[in-house]
Scaffold this active site. Sequence first.
Site, PDB file in Angstrom:
ATOM      1  N   TYR A 153     -28.840   9.597 -35.007  1.00 34.29           N
ATOM      2  CA  TYR A 153     -29.894   8.602 -34.804  1.00 34.29           C
ATOM      3  C   TYR A 153     -29.597   7.310 -35.574  1.00 34.29           C
ATOM      4  O   TYR A 153     -29.608   6.210 -35.005  1.00 34.29           O
ATOM      5  CB  TYR A 153     -31.231   9.188 -35.248  1.00 34.29           C
ATOM      6  N   LYS A 175     -28.610   3.498 -34.081  1.00 40.69           N
ATOM      7  CA  LYS A 175     -29.431   2.313 -34.329  1.00 40.69           C
ATOM      8  C   LYS A 175     -28.635   1.221 -35.058  1.00 40.69           C
ATOM      9  O   LYS A 175     -28.851   0.029 -34.809  1.00 40.69           O
ATOM     10  CB  LYS A 175     -30.673   2.703 -35.125  1.00 40.69           C
TER      11      LYS A 175
END
Length: 269
Positions: free
Chosen positions: A156, A160
């Site tokens: 994750y 990002k």
Amino acid sequence: MTDTPFLPRVAVVTGGARGIGLAIGQWFLAHGYQVALLDNDHATLDAAVAELALPDRVLGVHCDVSDEAQVAAAAKTVAGRFGRVDALVNNAGVAVFKRIADTSFADWRSVMGTNLDGAFLCTQAFSPSMVEAGRGAVVNVASISGLRASTLRVAYGTSKAALIHLTKQYAVELGNAGVRVNVIAPGPVETEMAKLVHSVAIRSDYVDAIPLGRYGSVEEMANAVGFLCSDAASFINGQVIAVDGGFDAAGVGLPTLRRGAATAQADHA
């Protein structure tokens, strides 16, 4: 010479069925836009569109943004309905919270497919309309996890962080055509998902670590995105804005010391 009739601006929001994405869609509607909401959760998207009850201004498009063919079809659908795109918000995202040793390649690819590939595919599909018009705005929704590493976020957080750099790549190139590209990095936000996955202990840790002492709201995220898409941000391009109550700025500052400093300031007020 006849006057050209006023044409409402058009915004496309991915992951628009709930939470931050739906709040962003509502911001655009409140500011006179026509809105296309894209989401791969058919039932939730259909319910959201029905709840908005603005059939002339809202279009729901079932789309998995990690699938190139579906994105191309969605772009065609939006063009057929509204004829143009003035703003694109790449909000769709997924998360896998596992330790590095437990994160499979399938987990990794699932997260990258939506969070990074999805933003790339959607920007490739929807930005030509803006380039042709010589104006427009793209806002990507990253995360504070793209600015500072933390446990259980190898896929994750990396997705990002890559999204933040992808934003800058697009800003440099599309800026030449008058299209601005920026990114927000939300901190903890009061969403239904956060309520499900953040335990009382985790919530307490976050509140202690955030100088403003609370979670953000979906409306606050939408306000930041809306500003970046508006004419008020006409010279802002290639920037990442942490919408996090000061979480990133606080770094590793100890909450106890910050509270002590706040008490001292109050005593001198």
